[in-house]
Design a protein around this motif. Structure first.
Motif, mmCIF file in Angstrom:
data_model
loop_
_atom_site.group_PDB
_atom_site.id
_atom_site.type_symbol
_atom_site.label_atom_id
_atom_site.label_comp_id
_atom_site.label_asym_id
_atom_site.label_seq_id
_atom_site.Cartn_x
_atom_site.Cartn_y
_atom_site.Cartn_z
ATOM 1 N N LEU A 55 0.847 -1.187 0.000
ATOM 2 C CA LEU A 55 0.000 0.000 0.000
ATOM 3 C C LEU A 55 0.878 1.230 0.000
ATOM 4 O O LEU A 55 1.775 1.346 0.821
ATOM 5 C CB LEU A 55 -0.845 0.025 1.270
ATOM 6 N N VAL A 56 0.596 2.130 -0.912
ATOM 7 C CA VAL A 56 1.340 3.383 -0.948
ATOM 8 C C VAL A 56 0.394 4.491 -0.481
ATOM 9 O O VAL A 56 -0.567 4.836 -1.166
ATOM 10 C CB VAL A 56 1.859 3.687 -2.369
ATOM 11 N N PHE A 57 0.633 4.974 0.743
ATOM 12 C CA PHE A 57 -0.215 6.015 1.314
ATOM 13 C C PHE A 57 0.324 7.378 0.932
ATOM 14 O O PHE A 57 1.523 7.612 0.983
ATOM 15 C CB PHE A 57 -0.257 5.899 2.835
ATOM 16 N N ILE A 58 -0.569 8.283 0.568
ATOM 17 C CA ILE A 58 -0.147 9.611 0.155
ATOM 18 C C ILE A 58 -0.686 10.646 1.127
ATOM 19 O O ILE A 58 -1.894 10.808 1.280
ATOM 20 C CB ILE A 58 -0.651 9.914 -1.280
ATOM 21 N N ASP A 59 0.228 11.297 1.829
ATOM 22 C CA ASP A 59 -0.139 12.359 2.765
ATOM 23 C C ASP A 59 -0.165 13.667 2.001
ATOM 24 O O ASP A 59 0.833 14.102 1.464
ATOM 25 C CB ASP A 59 0.910 12.438 3.888
ATOM 26 N N THR A 60 -1.340 14.256 1.911
ATOM 27 C CA THR A 60 -1.451 15.488 1.132
ATOM 28 C C THR A 60 -1.526 16.685 2.055
ATOM 29 O O THR A 60 -1.892 16.562 3.209
ATOM 30 C CB THR A 60 -2.731 15.455 0.276
ATOM 31 N N ALA A 78 -3.490 18.386 -3.346
ATOM 32 C CA ALA A 78 -4.487 17.585 -2.649
ATOM 33 C C ALA A 78 -5.610 17.144 -3.564
ATOM 34 O O ALA A 78 -6.004 15.975 -3.577
ATOM 35 C CB ALA A 78 -5.039 18.369 -1.458
ATOM 36 N N SER A 79 -6.147 18.046 -4.388
ATOM 37 C CA SER A 79 -7.310 17.645 -5.183
ATOM 38 C C SER A 79 -6.930 16.780 -6.387
ATOM 39 O O SER A 79 -7.706 15.932 -6.800
ATOM 40 C CB SER A 79 -8.162 18.846 -5.580
ATOM 41 N N GLU A 80 -5.739 16.976 -6.928
ATOM 42 C CA GLU A 80 -5.309 16.139 -8.059
ATOM 43 C C GLU A 80 -5.154 14.671 -7.661
ATOM 44 O O GLU A 80 -5.530 13.775 -8.409
ATOM 45 C CB GLU A 80 -3.986 16.658 -8.635
ATOM 46 N N THR A 81 -4.588 14.437 -6.452
ATOM 47 C CA THR A 81 -4.332 13.045 -6.073
ATOM 48 C C THR A 81 -5.628 12.257 -5.873
ATOM 49 O O THR A 81 -5.637 11.047 -6.057
ATOM 50 C CB THR A 81 -3.491 12.936 -4.779
#
Ligand code: GDP
Ligand code: K
Ligand code: MG
Length: 295
Positions: A55-60, A78-81
């Motif tokens: 799992l690759v978690f993305i902190d925006t 934030a909105s693009e991801t």
């Protein structure tokens, strides 16, 4: 069962605990945290790998109303991801009913097809009775695939997120090697650690205008790592505050940062810090690029 892998975006308003959750999941401090909004400026990926999945978690950066070019960059990230991931964790605090900002984030979430979990954080400081009415308040607004109360700070309930997330991941190979925890270069994390200590030690107005650039990152023959970094601020009065009486504040920031960076790199470091005034750098394209805030 075949191997699964995917990307999970962590979103929510500032200060709900997104960076704390990422650190809890990976078991390493890769994202800096503070009680100030807009602590996280970039996208940080935290990776967890086990026998079944990666799992690759993305902190925006938290979603807010932008007032500078830096602010615009953060909201775009934030909105693009949201569109590009397999799953979204919408993080909020278990103690409060949805506020205006939560409601506008939910409006955004409804526009994308990505499945969404509602993660209610900080249950360590929330009464059980409150929790049910909060879940009810959120569930009326949107259909969440799962509702999971957690304490990111105490690393409580985060295993449930991983277990439930597995159901929504596509089959696929690893994106990163098994021992990867983050895709952030060490140099960038070092700069972030320094910025975190500025945030933790100084009052509101000063930290928002602070940027940190690691100018040099060299490993010496004896293994000691030599790091030189510049702390940029927007006013000469801020510079005075960051340095403090007889350099006391800068010393405090430096030794706290050194402690964290040593833990991260697992080696002794020698840290030199400078403070420079750059008026309005948050609207300066060149400076934004140098500090790594660029699309
Ligand atoms: P972000 O802005 O969403 O990334 O939030 P941070 O991770 O920087 O956390 C904001 C503040 O909330 C910090 O002071 C954290 O220590 C605190 N915090 C985060 N998670 C928890 C939690 O589960 N319980 C409590 N009591 N505090 C938390
Ligand atoms: K924060
Ligand atoms: Mg954060």
């Amino acid at each position: 069962m075949s191997f699964k892998s995917g990307f999970v975006s962590v979103i929510g308003r500032p200060n709900v605990g997104k960076s704390t959750l990422l650190n809890a999941l990976t078991g390493q401090k890769i994202a800096i945290m503070s009680d100030k909004p807009q602590t996280t400026r970039n996208t940080i990926r935290g990776v967890i790998t086990n026998d079944e999945c990666q799992l690759v978690f993305i902190d925006t950066p938290g979603i807010h109303k932008p007032r500078t070019k830096l602010g615009e960059y953060m909201v775009n990230v934030a909105s693009e991801t949201m569109k590009e991931v397999d799953l979204i964790l919408f993080l909020t605090e278990a103690a409060a009913l949805p506020g205006n900002l939560d409601i506008s984030i939910i409006e955004q979430l409804k526009k994308v097809n990505t499945p969404v979990f509602l993660i209610l954080n900080k249950v360590d400081i929330t009464g059980k009775d409150k929790l049910f009415s909060v879940i009810d308040g959120y569930s009326k607004l949107m259909d969440f695939k799962a509702v999971i109360p957690i304490s990111a700070l105490k690393n409580d309930g985060t295993d449930i997120i991983v277990r439930e997330a597995l159901k929504y991941l596509p089959e696929g190979p690893r994106f990163f090697s098994e021992d990867t925890l983050t895709d952030q270069p060490e140099k960038v994390i070092a700069a972030e650690m320094i910025r975190e200590k500025v945030l933790l030690n100084l009052e509101d107005e000063v930290p928002h205008g602070v940027g940190v650039e690691v100018m040099s990152f060299k490993e010496r023959e004896d293994g000691l790592v030599n790091i030189q970094a510049t702390i940029y601020c927007e006013k000469s009065t801020h510079k005075g505050i960051i340095i403090g009486k007889q350099g006391q504040m800068l010393k405090k920031i430096g030794s706290a940062a050194r402690f964290e960076i040593e833990r991260l790199l697992d080696t002794k470091i020698f840290l030199e810090l400078w403070v420079k005034v750059k008026p309005d750098w948050r609207n300066n394209d060149n400076m934004l690029k140098n500090l790594g805030y660029q699309n």
